[in-house]
Design a protein around this motif. Structure first.
Motif, PDB file in Angstrom:
ATOM      1  N   VAL A 129       9.085  -0.030   8.082  1.00 44.82           N
ATOM      2  CA  VAL A 129       9.582   0.095   9.455  1.00 44.82           C
ATOM      3  C   VAL A 129      10.802   1.007   9.492  1.00 44.82           C
ATOM      4  O   VAL A 129      10.904   1.886  10.348  1.00 44.82           O
ATOM      5  N   GLU A 130      11.706   0.812   8.540  1.00 49.13           N
ATOM      6  CA  GLU A 130      12.922   1.628   8.493  1.00 49.13           C
ATOM      7  C   GLU A 130      12.588   3.117   8.289  1.00 49.13           C
ATOM      8  O   GLU A 130      13.250   3.994   8.836  1.00 49.13           O
ATOM      9  N   THR A 131      11.554   3.407   7.531  1.00 47.64           N
ATOM     10  CA  THR A 131      11.180   4.789   7.232  1.00 47.64           C
ATOM     11  C   THR A 131      10.508   5.477   8.416  1.00 47.64           C
ATOM     12  O   THR A 131      10.788   6.640   8.694  1.00 47.64           O
ATOM     13  N   TYR A 132       9.621   4.774   9.105  1.00 46.43           N
ATOM     14  CA  TYR A 132       8.783   5.418  10.112  1.00 46.43           C
ATOM     15  C   TYR A 132       9.160   5.113  11.561  1.00 46.43           C
ATOM     16  O   TYR A 132       8.716   5.808  12.471  1.00 46.43           O
ATOM     17  N   TYR A 133       9.933   4.074  11.769  1.00 46.42           N
ATOM     18  CA  TYR A 133      10.216   3.648  13.137  1.00 46.42           C
ATOM     19  C   TYR A 133      11.714   3.462  13.363  1.00 46.42           C
ATOM     20  O   TYR A 133      12.476   3.218  12.444  1.00 46.42           O
ATOM     21  N   LYS A 134      12.071   3.521  14.629  1.00 41.46           N
ATOM     22  CA  LYS A 134      13.389   3.050  15.052  1.00 41.46           C
ATOM     23  C   LYS A 134      13.114   2.036  16.156  1.00 41.46           C
ATOM     24  O   LYS A 134      12.093   2.098  16.837  1.00 41.46           O
ATOM     25  N   ARG A 135      14.013   1.087  16.310  1.00 40.61           N
ATOM     26  CA  ARG A 135      13.774   0.075  17.338  1.00 40.61           C
ATOM     27  C   ARG A 135      15.062  -0.243  18.068  1.00 40.61           C
ATOM     28  O   ARG A 135      16.151  -0.088  17.522  1.00 40.61           O
ATOM     29  N   ASP A 136      14.890  -0.715  19.282  1.00 44.03           N
ATOM     30  CA  ASP A 136      16.023  -1.138  20.093  1.00 44.03           C
ATOM     31  C   ASP A 136      16.286  -2.608  19.812  1.00 44.03           C
ATOM     32  O   ASP A 136      15.492  -3.463  20.181  1.00 44.03           O
ATOM     33  N   MET A 188       0.807  -1.190   0.000  1.00 43.30           N
ATOM     34  CA  MET A 188       0.000   0.000   0.000  1.00 43.30           C
ATOM     35  C   MET A 188       0.852   1.257   0.000  1.00 43.30           C
ATOM     36  O   MET A 188       0.410   2.297  -0.434  1.00 43.30           O
ATOM     37  N   PHE A 189       2.092   1.168   0.481  1.00 40.49           N
ATOM     38  CA  PHE A 189       2.994   2.311   0.463  1.00 40.49           C
ATOM     39  C   PHE A 189       4.097   2.136  -0.583  1.00 40.49           C
ATOM     40  O   PHE A 189       5.070   2.863  -0.584  1.00 40.49           O
ATOM     41  N   ASN A 190       3.934   1.141  -1.458  1.00 40.88           N
ATOM     42  CA  ASN A 190       4.910   0.826  -2.492  1.00 40.88           C
ATOM     43  C   ASN A 190       6.300   0.527  -1.925  1.00 40.88           C
ATOM     44  O   ASN A 190       7.309   0.804  -2.555  1.00 40.88           O
ATOM     45  N   ILE A 191       6.323  -0.010  -0.718  1.00 43.83           N
ATOM     46  CA  ILE A 191       7.585  -0.424  -0.100  1.00 43.83           C
ATOM     47  C   ILE A 191       7.332  -1.694   0.696  1.00 43.83           C
ATOM     48  O   ILE A 191       6.200  -2.002   1.060  1.00 43.83           O
ATOM     49  N   SER A 192       8.407  -2.405   0.980  1.00 43.70           N
ATOM     50  CA  SER A 192       8.281  -3.629   1.774  1.00 43.70           C
ATOM     51  C   SER A 192       8.018  -3.271   3.234  1.00 43.70           C
ATOM     52  O   SER A 192       8.190  -2.129   3.658  1.00 43.70           O
ATOM     53  N   PHE A 193       7.636  -4.274   3.995  1.00 41.17           N
ATOM     54  CA  PHE A 193       7.413  -4.056   5.425  1.00 41.17           C
ATOM     55  C   PHE A 193       8.686  -3.543   6.089  1.00 41.17           C
ATOM     56  O   PHE A 193       8.644  -2.595   6.876  1.00 41.17           O
ATOM     57  N   ASP A 194       9.818  -4.174   5.762  1.00 40.90           N
ATOM     58  CA  ASP A 194      11.090  -3.746   6.361  1.00 40.90           C
ATOM     59  C   ASP A 194      11.397  -2.286   6.026  1.00 40.90           C
ATOM     60  O   ASP A 194      11.854  -1.531   6.881  1.00 40.90           O
ATOM     61  N   LYS A 195      11.146  -1.876   4.784  1.00 41.36           N
ATOM     62  CA  LYS A 195      11.390  -0.491   4.376  1.00 41.36           C
ATOM     63  C   LYS A 195      10.408   0.452   5.087  1.00 41.36           C
ATOM     64  O   LYS A 195      10.774   1.552   5.494  1.00 41.36           O
TER      65      LYS A 195
END
Length: 166
Positions: A10-17, A1-8
């Motif tokens: 997450v990488e675009t909108y989130y940061k994680r520990d 739906m955003f023309n990107i993979s799930f990993d991309k």
């Protein structure tokens, strides 16, 4: 739906520990902004909007394993604790995978069965199942959700319920 993979995504909108750590938003994004973006391209519903669930009622029922089952449980528990605690204060390296396997074995046994290394299953106790059947009789025709953790447990429960006309 955003023309990107799930990993991309997450990488675009989130940061994680860490690899499986807690997510936080980055680059000025917030939960409401990301939720609005997703909502523009999807329909979001809660489980309450989809399911008609019975009222929640939790009742703790204590069930004692039979003596022979407690002895077997005690052996596995002693082995588990034996490898965690050193009586001579030596530093011990613990294999986390084997510890998890032993913990799961203890959970199986507390449920009333165990599966050995050859994948053979053994029923140890029917006390928990009998307590559940008693509770179901007391509840009558009310809708019930039963939580299970193991395939063998589900299969035994399905057979017991079918045999009793549920």
């Amino acid at each position: 739906m955003f023309n990107i993979s799930f990993d991309k995504f997450v990488e675009t909108y989130y940061k994680r520990d860490g690899k499986y750590g807690k997510y936080e938003f980055k680059n000025g994004y917030t939960k409401s902004i990301v939720t609005k973006m997703v909502a523009e391209k999807s329909i979001t519903v809660s489980k309450e909007q989809c399911l008609e669930l019975p009222p929640r009622h939790f009742e703790e029922v204590l069930v004692q394993l039979e003596d022979f089952a407690m002895i077997e449980y005690g052996k596995v528990l002693a082995n588990f604790l034996n490898t965690i605690v050193s009586l001579d204060d030596e530093v011990i390296t613990i294999d986390r995978i084997s510890k998890l396997a032993q913990m799961m074995k203890l959970r199986e046994m507390a449920t009333g069965f165990y599966i050995d290394d050859t994948k053979q299953d053994y029923s140890m106790s029917e006390n928990k199942l009998n307590a559940l059947m008693k509770l179901l009789r007391e509840l009558g025709k009310n809708q019930v959700v039963i939580w299970c953790n193991f395939v063998y447990e589900i299969e035994c429960l399905e057979k017991a319920l079918t045999d009793r006309g549920y």
